[in-house]
Write a protein that holds these residues in place. Structure first.
Motif, short mmCIF file in Angstrom:
data_model
loop_
_atom_site.label_atom_id
_atom_site.label_comp_id
_atom_site.label_asym_id
_atom_site.label_seq_id
_atom_site.Cartn_x
_atom_site.Cartn_y
_atom_site.Cartn_z
N ARG A 66 0.85 -1.20 0.00
CA ARG A 66 0.00 0.00 0.00
C ARG A 66 0.88 1.24 0.00
N GLN A 97 -4.90 -0.79 -0.08
CA GLN A 97 -3.78 -1.43 -0.77
C GLN A 97 -3.82 -1.13 -2.26
N TYR A 98 -2.68 -1.37 -2.89
CA TYR A 98 -2.66 -1.34 -4.35
C TYR A 98 -3.53 -2.47 -4.87
N GLN A 99 -3.98 -2.33 -6.10
CA GLN A 99 -4.84 -3.35 -6.70
C GLN A 99 -4.16 -4.71 -6.76
N ASN A 107 -0.48 -0.35 -9.74
CA ASN A 107 0.01 0.40 -8.60
C ASN A 107 -0.85 1.62 -8.29
N PRO A 111 -4.00 2.70 -5.88
CA PRO A 111 -4.80 2.21 -4.76
C PRO A 111 -6.25 1.97 -5.19
#
Length: 149
Positions: free
Chosen positions: A65, A72-74, A139, A141
Motif C-alpha cells: 500500500r 492497498q494497491y490493486q 500500482n 490504490p
C-alpha cells in the motif's frame, strides 16, 4: 522503477523456487556420488530458499500500500492471501516437514508432504507474480480506482 518493484520481488521469489526446486536439486541427485550427499546439500539449498521466500514475502507486504494510505494497491488486494499463504508454506516446510525428512522419519510420507507444500508455494509465488505484472492500474490504490469510475 518504484512501480515495478513488487513485480521484481515476486519474480525473485518465483524464480528462486523454480531454480532450486526444478534445476539445482535434481542436478544434485543426478551428479553427486550418493543420495545421502545430495540430500544433505538439498536440505541446505531448501533452507536458504525458505529465507529468500520469507524476505520476499515481507517486502511484498511492506510495499502493498502507498505510504500513509489505508487501502492497498490493486495487485496487493488480489495477491495478499497468496503472499501470506506462500510464506506460511515456506516456514511450515522448513520447520515442520524438513526436520522429519532429515531424521528419516517416515521418509516417503514427509517427502511427499514437503514436495506438495513446495509446489503449492511455487503456485502462490506464480499467482503473486502474475498479479504484480497485471496491466492497467497495478500500482493505483483501490480507492482511487473507484473514484475514477
Amino acid at each position: 522503477m518504484r512501480a515495478r518493484f513488487p513485480a521484481l520481488v515476486a519474480a525473485l521469489w518465483w524464480g528462486s523456487l523454480t531454480t532450486i526446486g526444478f534445476l539445482a536439486v535434481p542436478m544434485l541427485f543426478a551428479n553427486l556420488p550418493s543420495p545421502a550427499m545430495a540430500g544433505a546439500m538439498a536440505a541446505k539449498l531448501f533452507a536458504a530458499q525458505t529465507w529468500v521466500a520469507v524476505v520476499c514475502c515481507v517486502v511484498l507486504l511492506l510495499v502493498s500500500r502507498p505510504k500513509g494510505a489505508v487501502v492497498q494497491y490493486q495487485w496487493a488486494q488480489a495477491a495478499m492471501l497468496f503472499i501470506v499463504g506462500g510464506m506460511l508454506l515456506a516456514l511450515l516446510n522448513q520447520f515442520g516437514v524438513a526436520p522429519r525428512i532429515v531424521a528419516r522419519q517416515d521418509l516417503r510420507l514427509w517427502h511427499g508432504v514437503g514436495t506438495a507444500m513446495y509446489a503449492l508455494q511455487w503456485c502462490c509465488a506464480l499467482w503473486v507474480l502474475w498479479h504484480t505484472l497485471a496491466q492497467g492500474s497495478a500500482n493505483v490504490p483501490l480507492q482511487e480506482l473507484s473514484r475514477s469510475d
